[in-house]
Design an enzyme around this catalytic site. Structure first.
Site, PDB file in Angstrom:
ATOM      1  N   GLU A 154       0.812  -1.207   0.000  1.00 28.52           N
ATOM      2  CA  GLU A 154       0.000   0.000   0.000  1.00 28.52           C
ATOM      3  C   GLU A 154       0.854   1.269   0.000  1.00 28.52           C
ATOM      4  O   GLU A 154       0.631   2.186  -0.769  1.00 28.52           O
ATOM      5  CB  GLU A 154      -0.880  -0.030   1.248  1.00 28.52           C
ATOM      6  CG  GLU A 154      -2.283   0.452   0.998  1.00 28.52           C
ATOM      7  CD  GLU A 154      -3.079   0.425   2.285  1.00 28.52           C
ATOM      8  OE1 GLU A 154      -2.745  -0.365   3.174  1.00 28.52           O
ATOM      9  OE2 GLU A 154      -4.014   1.226   2.389  1.00 28.52           O
ATOM     10  N   ASP A 155       1.842   1.316   0.888  1.00 24.70           N
ATOM     11  CA  ASP A 155       2.596   2.554   1.076  1.00 24.70           C
ATOM     12  C   ASP A 155       3.808   2.661   0.175  1.00 24.70           C
ATOM     13  O   ASP A 155       4.319   3.749  -0.063  1.00 24.70           O
ATOM     14  CB  ASP A 155       3.069   2.669   2.547  1.00 24.70           C
ATOM     15  CG  ASP A 155       1.889   2.780   3.502  1.00 24.70           C
ATOM     16  OD1 ASP A 155       0.761   2.934   3.003  1.00 24.70           O
ATOM     17  OD2 ASP A 155       2.103   2.715   4.720  1.00 24.70           O
TER      18      ASP A 155
END
Ligand code: MN
Length: 491
Positions: A77-78
């Site tokens: 995600e990051d």
């Protein structure tokens, strides 16, 4: 950081062979490199967060892949690490767990204080349906626990939002898994942000009472032990159960905010060999200290509906102080925790509207995984069977999708945008012309998936097409379409 690594290794060491150890080392490096330029809002290095999450997961003995997924849970995600890379560098299962976590994290909660019990239940079910594997939920809980501990660094708006979600959705999920320790921690961390005034008041009312009570009870232990032994009874253990702050507040509300009426701030728990000895111990306790009338409960002869068994009595102990005592066998003590989970499933299935028709929601086999989880945590024993038991399959025939406003619509598996439209409103169904899923155009016979955001575009005055009858999933939808086609209902 080195400390965290060391502790994770300690928790796993005995169970890993050389190859697995190498894989874990690789995961440490992979996570560190992926997050190398990132900081947490709190100012610390980002890598500390996944390390702490992995540490919590390693304590739960869920296997190596779960720990690795904990380390990598924020990379997709990051850091935009593609799942294919995680799959090729590690394995299919790690990629599956990370993907599940990413999916769960992408749900935008609408969570509001005024949400009904059924709405909150729907959120929890959506997370379960989306996760497909309890390890994903457990890693998510570990992730949230760490985020709650560093919540001070976020804006007050975010603090409140995260805390509300924690209180309404995640802590109840933890209870449902029988993870009462994590559940209480989450509740106490969220409490001051959601109910700041009530939190202050509870602390003020509570003062040092819990500590005092614990110290007082501590002094009673040798006395209790001696008396039991004089009667040829050997308690296996005498311990305490301390009520956590959020639970104290809930109890205070029931007791008109009078702390003196909360007798179980700290309770003494006596573990005996068998049922016979439990009753014998009760007799000794009542000989020592007079019971408070009306407070004795025999949950051994008459178990609670969830199967909970124990003897509860409240007595006037030394100096006339009131003490709650719980007497039970070791087996009862161990079952008490997941008995709560069983009860939770039972009562929520009964109370939540829309589940009445779904009797299969909580057959005994659903308790199997909770039981397995606990058994396995106890014995540190890992098997294929156990991992299979963690697969969530009781929602396999349901999906949970979202409206653009964030409301959750519960549909049968295979439902189409047309079924969705008719669930929103008959007029929306009748006049539907296009459907967007996650803002992309899809065909009207598209198979919706859990977690998707569905939007229906209508044209005023349009009538349903008879071709829809060929692909809609729900009988209810068919009936509504047929009604219009037969001219029973005009748009
Ligand atoms: Mn995280």
């Amino acid at each position: 950081m080195k400390d965290l690594k060391k502790k994770i290794l300690q928790n796993l060491n005995d169970s890993l062979d050389k190859k697995e150890l190498d894989l874990l080392e690789k995961a440490f490096d992979f996570a560190e490199k992926s997050h190398s330029n990132q900081q947490r809002q709190s100012g610390e290095l980002f890598i500390n967060h996944p390390l702490r999450v992995a540490l919590t997961v390693s304590q739960m003995k869920l296997g190596l892949n779960a720990v690795i997924a904990g380390l990598l849970h924020d990379t997709a995600e990051d850091c935009q690490v593609p799942l294919t890379k995680i799959r090729s560098e590690f394995n299919e299962e790690v990629a599956f767990l990370v993907q599940g976590l990413t999916k769960v994290n992408q749900i935008k909660y609408k969570s509001q204080q005024e949400d009904t019990i059924a709405e909150k239940e729907n959120f929890r079910n959506m997370i379960l349906a989306l996760a497909k594997d309890l390890r994903i939920i457990i890693i998510k809980l570990a992730d949230r626990l760490d985020n709650m501990k560093t919540l001070w660094s976020l804006s007050s708006k975010k603090q409140r939002k995260k805390s509300l979600e924690t209180l309404d959705i995640l802590a109840p999920l933890a209870y449902r898994l029988g993870m009462t320790d994590i559940a209480s921690q989450l509740e106490d961390l969220a409490f001051p942000y959601v109910f700041p005034e009530e939190y202050k008041l509870t602390r003020k009312i509570l003062g040092k009472r819990r500590e005092e009570q614990k110290e007082y009870l501590n002094n009673l232990v040798p006395l209790t032990k001696k008396k039991l032994e004089e009667n040829n009874l050997n308690p296996k253990e005498i311990k305490f159960r301390t009520k956590h702050l959020y639970s104290v507040w809930r109890k205070l509300q029931k007791e008109e905010m009078d702390i003196k009426r909360v007798y179980d701030l700290v309770a003494m728990r006596i573990i005996m060999k068998d049922v016979e000895e439990c009753y014998a111990a009760l007799g000794v306790i009542h000989q020592m200290w007079k019971p408070v009338p009306g407070r004795f409960k025999d949950y051994i002869a008459l178990p609670k509906p969830n199967g909970y068994q124990s003897l509860h009595t409240t007595v006037f102990a030394e100096d006339g102080r009131i003490v709650e005592t719980q007497i039970r066998t070791l087996k009862m003590d161990e079952e008490a925790e997941w008995g709560i989970a069983a009860h939770w499933l039972y009562s929520s299935a009964k109370k939540t509207k829309g589940y009445k028709k779904r009797k299969s929601f909580c057959p005994p086999k659903n308790f199997y995984w909770i039981n397995q989880l606990r058994e396995w945590q106890k014995t540190f024993y890992q098997s294929e069977d156990f991992l299979n038991a963690l697969k969530v399959d009781f929602f396999k025939d349901r999906i949970f999708v979202l409206t653009p406003k964030g409301d959750i619509i519960d549909l049968p598996d295979g439902a189409t945008p047309i079924d969705f439209a008719y669930q929103i409103h008959t007029d929306i169904g009748n006049q539907a012309i296009r459907a967007l899923v996650n803002r992309k155009l899809v065909s009207l016979d598209y198979n919706l998936q859990s977690g998707e955001i569905v939007e229906i575009i209508i044209k005023k005055g349009k009538k349903p097409s008879s071709s829809w009858l060929g692909f809609v999933k729900m009988n209810e939808t068919k009936k509504k379409i047929q009604d219009v086609l037969k001219g029973k209902k005009l748009v």
